[in-house]
Scaffold this active site. Structure first.
Site, PDB file in Angstrom:
ATOM      1  N   SER A  64       9.192   6.196   1.631  1.00 32.85           N
ATOM      2  CA  SER A  64       9.549   6.855   2.889  1.00 32.85           C
ATOM      3  C   SER A  64      10.723   7.810   2.708  1.00 32.85           C
ATOM      4  O   SER A  64      11.578   7.607   1.834  1.00 32.85           O
ATOM      5  CB  SER A  64       9.923   5.819   3.952  1.00 32.85           C
ATOM      6  OG  SER A  64       8.843   4.986   4.241  1.00 32.85           O
TER       7      SER A  64
HETATM    8  N1  SAH Z   1       8.545   0.915   3.141  1.00 33.85           N
HETATM    9  C1  SAH Z   1       7.930   1.689   2.102  1.00 33.85           C
HETATM   10  C2  SAH Z   1       6.974   2.716   2.661  1.00 33.85           C
HETATM   11  C3  SAH Z   1       5.696   2.737   1.912  1.00 33.85           C
HETATM   12  S1  SAH Z   1       4.360   3.654   2.607  1.00 33.85           S
HETATM   13  C4  SAH Z   1       8.976   2.312   1.202  1.00 33.85           C
HETATM   14  O1  SAH Z   1      10.174   2.313   1.552  1.00 33.85           O
HETATM   15  O2  SAH Z   1       8.639   2.796   0.123  1.00 33.85           O
HETATM   16  C5  SAH Z   1       3.512   2.434   3.559  1.00 33.85           C
HETATM   17  C6  SAH Z   1       2.933   1.250   2.834  1.00 33.85           C
HETATM   18  O3  SAH Z   1       2.185   0.485   3.775  1.00 33.85           O
HETATM   19  C7  SAH Z   1       1.961   1.598   1.710  1.00 33.85           C
HETATM   20  O4  SAH Z   1       2.415   1.029   0.517  1.00 33.85           O
HETATM   21  C8  SAH Z   1       0.632   0.962   2.163  1.00 33.85           C
HETATM   22  O5  SAH Z   1      -0.143   0.443   1.102  1.00 33.85           O
HETATM   23  C9  SAH Z   1       1.112  -0.129   3.100  1.00 33.85           C
HETATM   24  N2  SAH Z   1       0.118  -0.597   4.073  1.00 33.85           N
HETATM   25  C10 SAH Z   1      -0.810   0.114   4.753  1.00 33.85           C
HETATM   26  N3  SAH Z   1      -1.537  -0.680   5.570  1.00 33.85           N
HETATM   27  C11 SAH Z   1      -1.051  -1.951   5.402  1.00 33.85           C
HETATM   28  C12 SAH Z   1      -1.387  -3.230   5.953  1.00 33.85           C
HETATM   29  N4  SAH Z   1      -2.377  -3.380   6.843  1.00 33.85           N
HETATM   30  N5  SAH Z   1      -0.679  -4.307   5.547  1.00 33.85           N
HETATM   31  C13 SAH Z   1       0.334  -4.199   4.635  1.00 33.85           C
HETATM   32  N6  SAH Z   1       0.698  -3.010   4.086  1.00 33.85           N
HETATM   33  C14 SAH Z   1       0.011  -1.899   4.446  1.00 33.85           C
END
Ligand code: SAH
Length: 218
Positions: A64
């Site tokens: 993010s």
């Molecule tokens: N908080 C993270 C943001 C990653 S992007 C950071 O700081 O890097 C969002 C993430 O949500 C992705 O890795 C994706 O695989 C995950 N995601 C999407 N749908 C999801 C679900 N239903 N349950 C758990 N994770 C999920």
């Protein structure tokens, strides 16, 4: 945890976040302490790690944008010892920032390879979060209730399970919307059945996906 080069780049980032309106000094301190550069390949590290942009982390996902991490963290009103559930561990960056704020973090990721690499990053840097490979739509009932829940992927709707797993007075911060853009929402639990919703403008997230069988395993 950071050498002078990264300390310098990070304090520029923090100054930029302040200018963009992040006020909570505890959140700014947490961003200052978190080694975001360790989540970047060496070739991208110096140029991109402390820029205010999202960046690809593999599996079509992104780490993010620091402003988004700071904005969501600020909305959570984290107190030391708070129990926080995060949906979408991704790189583990937001998880680390919440640990720096003194929270006890439980975080769920649906992609196996990201779950594994985040686990490595967090363990190696002494962040003691509890990580789960699974579907965030369900939350994590066994450890509920939570002081707050943070969703870091774009949710098509607000899952009832996540609202149910909040303590009374708890806060759910969730970007909601099915297209490219989501509305950041804060949902506060007032009592057993009543919630207050506040909307905080537009952000861009990768989608929150349902089909757990669709992940690419390592
Ligand atoms: N908080 C993270 C943001 C990653 S992007 C950071 O700081 O890097 C969002 C993430 O949500 C992705 O890795 C994706 O695989 C995950 N995601 C999407 N749908 C999801 C679900 N239903 N349950 C758990 N994770 C999920």
């Amino acid at each position: 945890m950071k050498n002078n080069k990264y300390k310098g780049l990070c304090s520029k980032l923090v100054a930029h976040l302040k200018e963009k309106g992040i006020k909570d000094q505890k959140v700014l301190n947490a961003i200052s302490s978190t080694p975001r550069h360790l989540l970047f390949d060496l070739v991208f590290r110096d140029k991109f790690a402390y820029q205010d942009i999202a960046f690809p982390i593999g599996e079509n996902q992104t780490i993010s944008q620091p402003y988004t991490v700071a904005f969501q963290s600020e909305l959570l009103h984290v107190k030391r010892g708070d129990k926080i559930l995060e949906i979408g561990t991704g790189s583990g960056y937001q998880t680390a920032v919440l640990c720096e704020l003194g929270a006890k973090v439980f975080s769920i990721e649906r992609q196996k390879s990201l779950f594994q690499s985040a686990k490595l990053f967090l363990n190696q840097n002494n962040y003691r979060a509890q990580l789960f490979f699974g579907d965030g739509f369900l939350g994590k009932k066994v450890f509920a209730p939570y002081d707050s829940v943070i969703v870091t992927c774009g949710a098509p709707y607000v899952p009832e399970e996540l609202k149910d797993q909040l303590k009374l007075g708890g806060r759910l911060v969730i970007p909601v919307g099915e297209g490219d853009v989501q509305q950041m929402m804060l949902i506060q639990r007032l009592n057993e059945s009543d919630y207050k919703e506040t909307v905080y403008g537009e952000f861009k997230f990768v989608p929150m996906l349902k089909n757990i069988n669709n992940y690419k395993s390592v």
